[in-house]
Design a protein around this motif. Structure first.
Motif, PDB file in Angstrom:
ATOM      1  N   VAL A   1     -25.520 -43.166 -85.992  1.00  0.00           N
ATOM      2  CA  VAL A   1     -24.456 -42.194 -86.228  1.00  0.00           C
ATOM      3  C   VAL A   1     -24.257 -41.407 -84.942  1.00  0.00           C
ATOM      4  O   VAL A   1     -25.223 -40.967 -84.322  1.00  0.00           O
ATOM      5  CB  VAL A   1     -24.840 -41.246 -87.387  1.00  0.00           C
ATOM      6  N   LYS A   2     -23.002 -41.243 -84.541  1.00  0.00           N
ATOM      7  CA  LYS A   2     -22.694 -40.543 -83.288  1.00  0.00           C
ATOM      8  C   LYS A   2     -22.037 -39.200 -83.597  1.00  0.00           C
ATOM      9  O   LYS A   2     -21.063 -39.143 -84.347  1.00  0.00           O
ATOM     10  CB  LYS A   2     -21.755 -41.398 -82.444  1.00  0.00           C
ATOM     11  N   GLN A   3     -22.565 -38.124 -83.021  1.00  0.00           N
ATOM     12  CA  GLN A   3     -21.968 -36.807 -83.182  1.00  0.00           C
ATOM     13  C   GLN A   3     -20.852 -36.646 -82.156  1.00  0.00           C
ATOM     14  O   GLN A   3     -21.055 -36.871 -80.964  1.00  0.00           O
ATOM     15  CB  GLN A   3     -23.011 -35.704 -82.992  1.00  0.00           C
ATOM     16  N   LEU A   4     -19.656 -36.243 -82.624  1.00  0.00           N
ATOM     17  CA  LEU A   4     -18.511 -36.096 -81.728  1.00  0.00           C
ATOM     18  C   LEU A   4     -18.254 -34.659 -81.293  1.00  0.00           C
ATOM     19  O   LEU A   4     -17.727 -34.440 -80.208  1.00  0.00           O
ATOM     20  CB  LEU A   4     -17.240 -36.643 -82.397  1.00  0.00           C
ATOM     21  N   THR A   5     -18.557 -33.682 -82.155  1.00  0.00           N
ATOM     22  CA  THR A   5     -18.252 -32.286 -81.816  1.00  0.00           C
ATOM     23  C   THR A   5     -19.513 -31.433 -81.829  1.00  0.00           C
ATOM     24  O   THR A   5     -20.503 -31.769 -82.473  1.00  0.00           O
ATOM     25  CB  THR A   5     -17.232 -31.677 -82.809  1.00  0.00           C
ATOM     26  N   ARG A   6     -19.436 -30.324 -81.099  1.00  0.00           N
ATOM     27  CA  ARG A   6     -20.506 -29.318 -81.081  1.00  0.00           C
ATOM     28  C   ARG A   6     -19.846 -27.945 -80.968  1.00  0.00           C
ATOM     29  O   ARG A   6     -20.093 -27.204 -80.019  1.00  0.00           O
ATOM     30  CB  ARG A   6     -21.454 -29.545 -79.916  1.00  0.00           C
ATOM     31  N   THR A   7     -19.001 -27.623 -81.926  1.00  0.00           N
ATOM     32  CA  THR A   7     -18.286 -26.352 -81.883  1.00  0.00           C
ATOM     33  C   THR A   7     -19.117 -25.252 -82.544  1.00  0.00           C
ATOM     34  O   THR A   7     -19.714 -25.481 -83.594  1.00  0.00           O
ATOM     35  CB  THR A   7     -16.922 -26.449 -82.592  1.00  0.00           C
ATOM     36  N   PRO A   8     -19.179 -24.060 -81.934  1.00  0.00           N
ATOM     37  CA  PRO A   8     -19.993 -22.976 -82.487  1.00  0.00           C
ATOM     38  C   PRO A   8     -19.582 -22.576 -83.909  1.00  0.00           C
ATOM     39  O   PRO A   8     -20.432 -22.263 -84.736  1.00  0.00           O
ATOM     40  CB  PRO A   8     -19.769 -21.818 -81.521  1.00  0.00           C
ATOM     41  N   SER A   9     -18.292 -22.603 -84.199  1.00  0.00           N
ATOM     42  CA  SER A   9     -17.825 -22.169 -85.522  1.00  0.00           C
ATOM     43  C   SER A   9     -17.754 -23.308 -86.530  1.00  0.00           C
ATOM     44  O   SER A   9     -17.469 -23.085 -87.695  1.00  0.00           O
ATOM     45  CB  SER A   9     -16.449 -21.509 -85.401  1.00  0.00           C
ATOM     46  N   GLY A  10     -18.008 -24.536 -86.091  1.00  0.00           N
ATOM     47  CA  GLY A  10     -17.990 -25.678 -86.997  1.00  0.00           C
ATOM     48  C   GLY A  10     -16.592 -26.242 -87.202  1.00  0.00           C
ATOM     49  O   GLY A  10     -15.607 -25.736 -86.671  1.00  0.00           O
ATOM     50  N   VAL A  11     -16.511 -27.299 -87.972  1.00  0.00           N
ATOM     51  CA  VAL A  11     -15.258 -27.989 -88.272  1.00  0.00           C
ATOM     52  C   VAL A  11     -15.079 -27.970 -89.782  1.00  0.00           C
ATOM     53  O   VAL A  11     -16.026 -28.211 -90.525  1.00  0.00           O
ATOM     54  CB  VAL A  11     -15.310 -29.454 -87.766  1.00  0.00           C
ATOM     55  N   GLN A  12     -13.853 -27.683 -90.252  1.00  0.00           N
ATOM     56  CA  GLN A  12     -13.616 -27.603 -91.688  1.00  0.00           C
ATOM     57  C   GLN A  12     -13.054 -28.888 -92.275  1.00  0.00           C
ATOM     58  O   GLN A  12     -13.276 -29.183 -93.441  1.00  0.00           O
ATOM     59  CB  GLN A  12     -12.686 -26.441 -91.997  1.00  0.00           C
ATOM     60  N   GLN A  13     -12.272 -29.640 -91.501  1.00  0.00           N
ATOM     61  CA  GLN A  13     -11.715 -30.898 -91.977  1.00  0.00           C
ATOM     62  C   GLN A  13     -11.344 -31.768 -90.786  1.00  0.00           C
ATOM     63  O   GLN A  13     -11.362 -31.315 -89.653  1.00  0.00           O
ATOM     64  CB  GLN A  13     -10.521 -30.665 -92.883  1.00  0.00           C
ATOM     65  N   LEU A  14     -11.008 -33.025 -91.064  1.00  0.00           N
ATOM     66  CA  LEU A  14     -10.662 -33.925 -89.969  1.00  0.00           C
ATOM     67  C   LEU A  14      -9.627 -34.929 -90.441  1.00  0.00           C
ATOM     68  O   LEU A  14      -9.453 -35.142 -91.632  1.00  0.00           O
ATOM     69  CB  LEU A  14     -11.912 -34.657 -89.460  1.00  0.00           C
ATOM     70  N   ALA A  15      -8.936 -35.533 -89.485  1.00  0.00           N
ATOM     71  CA  ALA A  15      -7.965 -36.594 -89.763  1.00  0.00           C
ATOM     72  C   ALA A  15      -7.899 -37.502 -88.542  1.00  0.00           C
ATOM     73  O   ALA A  15      -7.978 -37.042 -87.409  1.00  0.00           O
ATOM     74  CB  ALA A  15      -6.588 -36.009 -90.049  1.00  0.00           C
ATOM     75  N   TRP A  16      -7.786 -38.804 -88.800  1.00  0.00           N
ATOM     76  CA  TRP A  16      -7.613 -39.790 -87.723  1.00  0.00           C
ATOM     77  C   TRP A  16      -6.160 -39.816 -87.296  1.00  0.00           C
ATOM     78  O   TRP A  16      -5.256 -39.645 -88.120  1.00  0.00           O
ATOM     79  CB  TRP A  16      -7.995 -41.183 -88.218  1.00  0.00           C
ATOM     80  N   SER A  17      -5.904 -40.075 -86.017  1.00  0.00           N
ATOM     81  CA  SER A  17      -4.537 -40.327 -85.564  1.00  0.00           C
ATOM     82  C   SER A  17      -4.131 -41.698 -86.125  1.00  0.00           C
ATOM     83  O   SER A  17      -4.982 -42.515 -86.449  1.00  0.00           O
ATOM     84  CB  SER A  17      -4.463 -40.329 -84.026  1.00  0.00           C
ATOM     85  N   PRO A  18      -2.830 -41.957 -86.252  1.00  0.00           N
ATOM     86  CA  PRO A  18      -2.381 -43.239 -86.819  1.00  0.00           C
ATOM     87  C   PRO A  18      -2.932 -44.469 -86.110  1.00  0.00           C
ATOM     88  O   PRO A  18      -3.194 -45.492 -86.744  1.00  0.00           O
ATOM     89  CB  PRO A  18      -0.865 -43.169 -86.697  1.00  0.00           C
ATOM     90  N   ASP A  19      -3.149 -44.380 -84.786  1.00  0.00           N
ATOM     91  CA  ASP A  19      -3.668 -45.543 -84.066  1.00  0.00           C
ATOM     92  C   ASP A  19      -5.202 -45.572 -84.020  1.00  0.00           C
ATOM     93  O   ASP A  19      -5.800 -46.500 -83.496  1.00  0.00           O
ATOM     94  CB  ASP A  19      -3.110 -45.593 -82.642  1.00  0.00           C
ATOM     95  N   GLY A  20      -5.865 -44.558 -84.585  1.00  0.00           N
ATOM     96  CA  GLY A  20      -7.319 -44.508 -84.625  1.00  0.00           C
ATOM     97  C   GLY A  20      -7.969 -44.138 -83.315  1.00  0.00           C
ATOM     98  O   GLY A  20      -9.197 -44.151 -83.206  1.00  0.00           O
ATOM     99  N   GLY A  21      -7.170 -43.761 -82.320  1.00  0.00           N
ATOM    100  CA  GLY A  21      -7.713 -43.426 -81.007  1.00  0.00           C
ATOM    101  C   GLY A  21      -8.309 -42.042 -80.911  1.00  0.00           C
ATOM    102  O   GLY A  21      -9.145 -41.780 -80.050  1.00  0.00           O
TER     103      GLY A  21
END
Length: 86
Positions: free
Chosen positions: A64-84
């Motif tokens: 498993v690869k961690q992509l973010t390290r934001t101090p306040s955290g992430v609430q939700q996510l969405a992929w771009s249409p091309d998955g990039g």
């Protein structure tokens, strides 16, 4: 403890993608548009940060690869249409 599994409909075979014992508070799973990756939110390992971050795992499983390290955290996510991008 929440884990993520991939289950083959034809055979019923289950494959563990994300082990809830290693990743705390797993939530918000989202398939990439090409179906090869799964992104999700987690607080990381028990000894890690407490705010949710974005992680990605290949559909075949593996590390498993961690992509973010934001101090306040992430609430939700969405992929771009091309998955990039997420």
């Amino acid at each position: 403890m929440t884990s993520l599994h991939r289950i083959a409909l034809a055979s019923g075979e289950s494959r563990l993608l994300v082990d809830g014992a290693k990743h705390v508070s797993v939530s918000f799973p989202r398939w990439s548009p090409d179906g090869r990756r799964l992104a999700f939110l987690s607080a990381g390992s028990v000894a890690s940060q407490s705010s949710p971050q974005i992680f990605v795992v290949a559909v075949q499983g593996g590390s498993v690869k961690q992509l973010t390290r934001t101090p306040s955290g992430v609430q939700q996510l969405a992929w771009s249409p091309d998955g990039g991008t997420i």
